[in-house]
Every structure is written in structure tokens, then in C-alpha cells.
Design a protein around this motif. Structure first.
Motif, PDB file in Angstrom:
ATOM      1  N   HIS A 190       0.604  -1.189   0.126  1.00 14.81           N
ATOM      2  CA  HIS A 190      -0.330   0.088   0.141  1.00 14.81           C
ATOM      3  C   HIS A 190       0.301   0.710  -0.323  1.00 14.81           C
ATOM      4  CE1 HIS A 190      -3.408  -2.557   0.232  1.00 14.81           C
ATOM      5  NE2 HIS A 190      -2.866  -2.790   1.291  1.00 14.81           N
ATOM      6  N   VAL A 191       2.687   1.206   1.064  1.00  8.04           N
ATOM      7  CA  VAL A 191       2.650   2.331   0.526  1.00  8.04           C
ATOM      8  C   VAL A 191       3.681   2.452  -0.869  1.00  8.04           C
ATOM      9  CG1 VAL A 191       5.015   3.379   2.273  1.00  8.04           C
ATOM     10  CG2 VAL A 191       3.139   2.366   3.365  1.00  8.04           C
ATOM     11  N   ALA A 192       4.001   1.101  -1.412  1.00  5.83           N
ATOM     12  CA  ALA A 192       4.779   1.154  -2.291  1.00  5.83           C
ATOM     13  C   ALA A 192       3.882   1.974  -3.103  1.00  5.83           C
ATOM     14  CB  ALA A 192       5.245  -0.241  -2.781  1.00  5.83           C
ATOM     15  N   ALA A 193       2.024   1.595  -3.435  1.00  8.00           N
ATOM     16  CA  ALA A 193       1.778   1.989  -4.953  1.00  8.00           C
ATOM     17  C   ALA A 193       2.054   3.720  -4.333  1.00  8.00           C
ATOM     18  CB  ALA A 193       0.743   1.211  -4.434  1.00  8.00           C
ATOM     19  N   ALA A 194       1.605   3.877  -3.116  1.00  6.00           N
ATOM     20  CA  ALA A 194       0.867   5.363  -2.974  1.00  6.00           C
ATOM     21  C   ALA A 194       2.459   5.835  -3.054  1.00  6.00           C
ATOM     22  CB  ALA A 194       0.907   6.034  -1.718  1.00  6.00           C
TER      23      ALA A 194
END
Length: 366
Positions: free
Chosen positions: A23-27
Motif C-alpha cells: 500500500h505504501v509502495a503504490a502510494a
């Protein structure tokens, strides 16, 4: 805030963000940086495949990367049972005694799969992680332990994927470039996780002077603001590699449910970290806690080499996470955590970094 790194990776800002959370990587990627997903926590390669499938669908077509833990030469391998025989009983007794004293309860039997906590650190599983990554669309494969094996670099290059490696000394960086690595991450001792002894202010220009003419160099360790980004660029970096900053984001806390970790990091100062071999068997920086203090006590045994130390503490880490106690956490984190006192969205952090960087450059060169 564009550099040559942006053109190489197809990103808007020279910010590469390592994180264990998809989720952080995508953001990070959606906000114009390059989100790099850490693969080591995926004991089951199918779980990594599912996470990368999710990234493919949730990055708006923007690039991302994958980080593996893969030494160039295979360490001690074998079945979980064979490896377990190499762990001294006294070490197991110490871990169990410490968990009891810290009030960390056992896991339910159904939540304690055999071998959990070590598989992701094995060379063979790291190779499976690479194979799965190559079946998706990462722009970058990074290795936390230096150069990947030559055949892995070749496979990545055949698919047009860049390869990065983390370096804590100049000789590491020179060896990585000779091995065919495309990007060197100069990681100073301020960084969280596996890190060396040389501070970023000294290490980064040393590595830039040694290899910067042939490959881009990223600055890592102690970077969490626009001023620090500009400082890294001034020292010759093409961009920055950030990790600990993303632990203080809403996406990380919500995505992985790390309530205790967030609380521990938010109350920590830049002095509240420690370098030790207790996490994996290699030197790593962790946030201080009652768990790290127990390992520093006079009666504590010496940590075991990788991957035996991770086999020793793998279940303990899961028990600590389940206990959800901010005073008892086992979490890699860098000194930059002292900068943050509340959680923020990833996009807000990147926006603030870019804005401050532009203002800093304007102030230095009106």
C-alpha cells in the motif's frame, strides 16, 4: 526536482522509497516517486505474487520496484529442520525466558506455521522472489545485501529492468559496479535495517567520487525532508533512497495494522535507535525497546549468523507483533524517525519534501 534518475526510472521526483507494505509502495509511485516493495517478509512466494499483482493494478501504470535479500554467494542452506539443529538450545532458552519476562504470550498453534520467519531470508527463497518479480513489471530490482548473483543481474537486464544494490563502503560500491549493478545506494549508518558504520555525510561523496561517473548514486540514511534531499544532491547523488520515513505514514499503519510500531516510532527521538545483530544476524539499526535492551544485557548470548538468528527470533517477532505493545517492538528504523510526531499520508510527505527542496534551492541560488 528532476534529475537523470527520473529519466532512467520514468518517475517525476528523484525519490525512491523502500517499504514492506504494498500500500505504501503504490502510494509512493502514484505520488511521483518509485515505491520499492520489500520481498523478505513473504515466506510464501505466492503471497509475493499476489502483492505484485495488486501493485500492477494500483499504481496507475507508474513504475515500482522490488527489494530482495540475496547474498551473491549462498549462505548455509538446508531444510528448516536441518537449520534448527544448528541453533544452540541456550539461545532458544534465552528467547523464551525474555518473552516471558516481557509479558509476550505464545501464538495460537494455528498461527505458527513451521519455519515461519526464516524462509524469506534463505537464498533459495530469494531466488523465487526474483523469479516472481521478473514475471511482473518492476522498473527496478534492488538487493539489500549488495550485488545479486551474476545470472540474476543478467535476467533483469534481459527484461530491461535496472538493478540496484546497497553499499556501506566505497569498496562495496566499486565491486557492485564491476558486477554490473546499474544504481548504487550509498547507505549511511543513520539508516534503519542493515547498515554499516560510516555516516551519510562522509560516505555519499566518497562513493560518488568513486563510481558516480559510471552509474547514478542514491543517498540513503537520515533523509526525510526537502533540505536533506537537496543536501544529498549537493553531495553528488542523483536522488535519495528513503525507508524509515514511510513507517510513519497512514498507509503503513492502516495497511499492516502496526499500531504498536507506529506508537513506538512516534514517541522515539533520533537517539532512540540501536545498531545490533539481533534482528537477522547482520548488523542492523532498530528502534530501542525492552526487546533490544534484553539482548544488550550482560547475560544475553551473542547473536547467531544469518540465517540462524532469524530462525531463532522469527517466531518471537511474530509474537511481539501480536502482543501489540509499543514498549516491546522488534522493528528496523533509522534515526530520521525523530523528525516525525504524527502520521501523514504518503502523498503529503512527498509533496512537502518537494516543496521544501525547491524552496531550499531557491534560497541557496536566488
Amino acid at each position: 526536482m528532476r534529475t537523470d534518475l527520473c529519466d532512467r526510472l520514468g518517475i517525476e521526483h528523484p525519490i525512491v522509497g523502500f517499504t514492506p507494505s504494498e500500500h505504501v509502495a503504490a502510494a509512493i509511485s502514484r505520488a511521483g516517486g518509485l515505491g520499492v516493495l520489500g520481498a523478505v517478509r513473504y515466506n510464501d512466494p505466492d503471497e509475493l505474487a499476489a502483492a505484485l499483482d495488486w501493485l500492477d493494478k494500483n499504481t496507475d501504470g507508474r513504475p515500482y520496484g522490488v527489494d530482495v535479500v540475496m547474498p551473491m554467494k549462498a549462505p548455509t542452506e538446508g531444510s528448516i529442520g536441518d537449520l534448527s539443529k544448528l541453533v544452540p538450545p541456550a539461545h532458544r532458552d534465552f528467547v523464551e525466558k525474555t518473552l516471558h519476562e516481557l509479558g509476550v504470550p505464545p501464538l495460537p498453534a494455528s498461527d505458527n506455521p513451521d519455519g515461519d520467519g526464516v524462509l524469506g531470508w534463505l537464498h533459495s527463497v530469494a531466488r523465487a522472489h526474483v523469479e516472481i518479480a521478473l514475471e511482473h513489471r518492476p522498473a527496478l530490482i534492488a538487493n539489500a545485501l549488495g550485488s545479486p548473483p551474476a545470472d540474476v543481474i543478467a535476467q533483469a537486464h534481459d527484461r530491461g529492468i535496472l538493478v540496484a544494490a546497497l553499499a556501506g563502503r566505497v569498496d562495496h560500491a566499486l565491486r557492485q559496479v564491476a558486477d554490473g549493478v546499474d544504481i548504487v545506494v550509498a547507505q549511511g549508518s543513520e539508516a534503519g535495517g542493515h547498515t554499516g558504520e560510516i555516516g551519510s555525510m562522509v560516505l555519499l561523496p566518497e562513493i560518488v567520487d568513486a563510481v558516480g561517473g559510471s552509474v547514478p548514486v542514491l543517498g540513503a540514511g537520515g533523509i526525510g525532508s526537502g533540505r536533506q534531499l537537496v543536501a544529498a544532491l549537493a553531495l553528488g547523488a542523483s536522488g535519495v533512497w528513503m525507508g524509515s520515513t514511510w513507517l510513519l505514514t497512514e498507509e503503513y499503519a492502516n495497511g499492516l495494522g502496526q499500531t504498536a510500531v507506529s506508537q513506538a516510532l512516534l514517541k522515539a527521538s533520533s537517539a532512540d535507535t540501536v545498531r545490533a545483530r539481533i534482528y537477522s544476524g547482520k548488523m542492523a539499526r532498530l528502534v530501542k525497546s525492552r526487546w533490544t535492551e534484553a539482548w544488550a544485557a550482560p547475560d544475553a548470548p551473542d547473536p547467531l549468523p544469518m540465517p540462524l538468528q532469524n530462525l531463532l527470533v522469527g517466531e518471537a517477532h511474530r509474537r511481539i507483533a501480536a502482543a501489540d505493545d509499543p514498549d516491546v517492538v522488534a522493528m528496523p528504523a533509522g534515526q530520521i524517525i525523530g523528525r516525525f510526531d504524527h502520521l501523514q499520508p504518503v502523498a503529503t510527505i512527498i509533496e512537502d519534501i518537494v516543496r521544501e527542496a525547491e524552496a531550499t534551492r531557491a534560497r541557496l541560488a536566488p
